[in-house]
Design a protein around this motif. Structure first.
Motif, short mmCIF file in Angstrom:
data_model
loop_
_atom_site.label_atom_id
_atom_site.label_comp_id
_atom_site.label_asym_id
_atom_site.label_seq_id
_atom_site.Cartn_x
_atom_site.Cartn_y
_atom_site.Cartn_z
N SER A 156 0.80 -1.22 0.00
CA SER A 156 0.00 0.00 0.00
C SER A 156 0.84 1.28 0.00
O SER A 156 0.28 2.38 -0.07
CB SER A 156 -0.92 0.02 1.23
N THR A 157 2.15 1.16 0.06
CA THR A 157 3.02 2.33 0.10
C THR A 157 2.83 3.18 -1.15
O THR A 157 2.65 2.68 -2.24
CB THR A 157 4.49 1.89 0.21
N HIS A 158 2.91 4.49 -0.99
CA HIS A 158 2.63 5.42 -2.08
C HIS A 158 3.62 5.28 -3.23
O HIS A 158 4.79 4.94 -3.03
CB HIS A 158 2.66 6.86 -1.55
N PRO A 173 -3.91 4.18 -0.75
CA PRO A 173 -4.94 3.34 -1.39
C PRO A 173 -6.07 2.92 -0.46
O PRO A 173 -7.21 2.79 -0.91
CB PRO A 173 -4.16 2.12 -1.87
N TYR A 174 -5.78 2.68 0.82
CA TYR A 174 -6.78 2.08 1.70
C TYR A 174 -7.15 2.95 2.91
O TYR A 174 -8.08 2.63 3.65
CB TYR A 174 -6.29 0.70 2.18
N GLY A 175 -6.40 4.03 3.14
CA GLY A 175 -6.77 4.98 4.19
C GLY A 175 -6.48 4.55 5.60
O GLY A 175 -6.97 5.17 6.55
N ILE A 232 -13.66 3.49 -5.43
CA ILE A 232 -13.55 4.94 -5.58
C ILE A 232 -12.82 5.49 -4.36
O ILE A 232 -13.09 5.09 -3.23
CB ILE A 232 -14.94 5.59 -5.71
N HIS A 233 -11.91 6.40 -4.61
CA HIS A 233 -11.05 6.96 -3.55
C HIS A 233 -11.46 8.40 -3.28
O HIS A 233 -11.37 9.26 -4.16
CB HIS A 233 -9.59 6.88 -4.02
#
Length: 442
Positions: free
Chosen positions: A134-136, A185-187, A375-376
């Motif tokens: 999930s890292t940016h 991605p996942y908050g 959706i993000h």
């Protein structure tokens, strides 16, 4: 890709005509209220936005590279950085630098990490960092520039960080590990506390990418929200990236890289003396930059104070609750649990890309997550009329999807080309280069 090249006009145009065209171009773009959920615009409240714009314009022409020559400029920078260090619990030992954005902040962190490893672990010639999937993307980007290999670890089935797998991935060439607060991605906030323990145990550099949460999670916590510790309260955290132009509401571009102490910061600076004009040194990678964003941030911090930021955070939490509550009433639409101001909408009984296209047709600009598809939303304060319109549009469009009235799929990707006729030329060229490279490989 088109061969037509736009050329500099031969003659002059009037001020009025040029500004009329500028305003026309702006009017054709997504409105701030309908674009902020895709982080197109962090506007905050109207009065606050006006203040930051006015302060920005006062210092627009000033070069932030030369704040050492102007005591007023230095004061603004010093005040901002002291406040930022305090918000992440850096204490008297904490240090910080201003940057142009999260990409540069992460670049500075990994540059310092690499040079620290060169000094402390000279036997490692092919450095690696371990990070959750999930890292940016900017972590991958900056590490490629710095010739650091990123070893990514898959998420658990609930999309949280698999800490045990992360520990297993640490090898003889590992120089650091990466956590996010929250991950884009996942908050969710990664288990930074556990990461800190393993960083100390294995003598690794722990960097926390808090570009999203750095200047909003501290206020969520003050309001009583459960926020996993991610800052310098966690032993082992050596650096934190945090964007002022997100939930600090500074005009773009403006971010920070924060250091546990001067010991970490020493590996960041790149003093240059091998030229004709003596010592050259800048805050980060970027040299010349407008002082406008700094002035905007300084003005807002004093206009709002802690009270204003708390009120803003409270409003965002209310908006988050309102969206979650409405989604619970919409057939087939669900939200994922998150720790901060990001919220993902996923579909159980239909293709979420249909919802993206339907919302786009009503003027909403939305980003997405590709794996798994969702959706993000980057939540921000919204005028009540726009919030209600967003919620009603969600309800109506999902109903249309179930009725078979929508069949066009929207884009969830950051880099997709929706319309080649209107896409930026740089993007078309980049896609063309990647396609050629892919065909060559196969």
């Amino acid at each position: 890709m088109t061969d037509s090249i736009y050329k500099l006009p031969k003659g002059r145009s009037s001020y009025k005509d040029v500004m009329s065209e500028v305003k026309r171009l702006r009017s054709e773009m997504t409105s701030g209220q309908k674009g902020k959920l895709a982080s197109t615009s962090f506007q905050g409240q109207a009065e606050m936005s006006q203040l930051t714009h006015e302060a920005f314009n006062e210092f627009l022409e000033w070069n932030g590279l030369f704040t050492f020559q102007e005591s007023s400029a230095a004061k603004m920078e010093n005040d901002i950085l002291d406040i930022c260090i305090g918000l992440v619990n850096g204490g008297d030992e904490g240090r910080a630098n201003l940057t142009s954005g999260g990409t540069e902040s992460n670049f500075n962190a990994f540059h310092a990490m690499r040079d620290w490893a060169r000094a402390k672990k000279p036997h490692i010639t092919t450095p690696e960092v371990v990070a959750p999937y999930s890292t940016h993307s900017t972590v991958h980007k900056t590490c490629r520039y710095l010739d650091i290999k990123v070893v990514t670890v898959p998420q658990k089935s609930d999309l949280s960080c698999d800490f045990d797998a992360l520990v297993e991935a640490i090898g003889p060439n590992t120089i650091g590990i990466v956590g996010s607060a929250p991950c884009w991605p996942y908050g969710t906030v990664d288990p930074v506390g556990a990461m800190g323990e393993i960083a100390i145990e294995r003598d690794l550099w722990l960097h926390v990418d808090a570009c999203v949460g750095g200047y909003i999670l501290p206020f969520f916590e003050k309001l009583g929200e459960r926020v996993p510790e991610f800052d310098f309260r966690v032993p082992g955290v050596r650096s934190i990236s945090a964007d002022l132009h997100k939930y600090g509401y500074a005009p773009k571009p403006c971010s920070t890289i924060l250091w546990r102490s001067q010991e970490e910061q020493r590996y960041h600076y790149m003093p240059i003396t091998e030229w004709a004009c003596g010592l050259y040194m800048s805050q980060g990678f970027v040299g010349s930059r407008s002082l406008g964003p700094v002035a905007g941030a300084w003005a807002l911090m004093h206009y709002w104070g802690e009270e204003g930021y708390l009120d803003n955070a409270r409003t965002i939490l209310q908006i988050k609750s309102a969206i979650i509550e409405r989604c619970e009433q919409i057939d087939g639409l669900v939200t994922w649990p998150s720790d901060g101001p990001l919220l993902m909408l996923a579909a159980e009984t239909f293709d979420i890309r249909l919802l993206v296209s339907g919302m786009e047709d009503r003027g909403w600009r939305l980003l997405g997550v590709s794996n798994p598809e969702a959706i993000h939303l980057t939540l921000d304060v919204m005028e009540m009329d726009f919030l209600n319109q967003f919620l009603n549009d969600l309800t109506e469009i999902v109903a249309d999807i179930h009725a078979g009235k929508i069949d066009r799929e929207g884009l969830l990707s950051y880099g997709g080309v929706a319309n080649a006729e209107t896409a930026p030329k740089w993007l078309l060229s980049a896609v063309e280069i990647m396609e050629k490279a892919s065909s060559t490989e196969h």
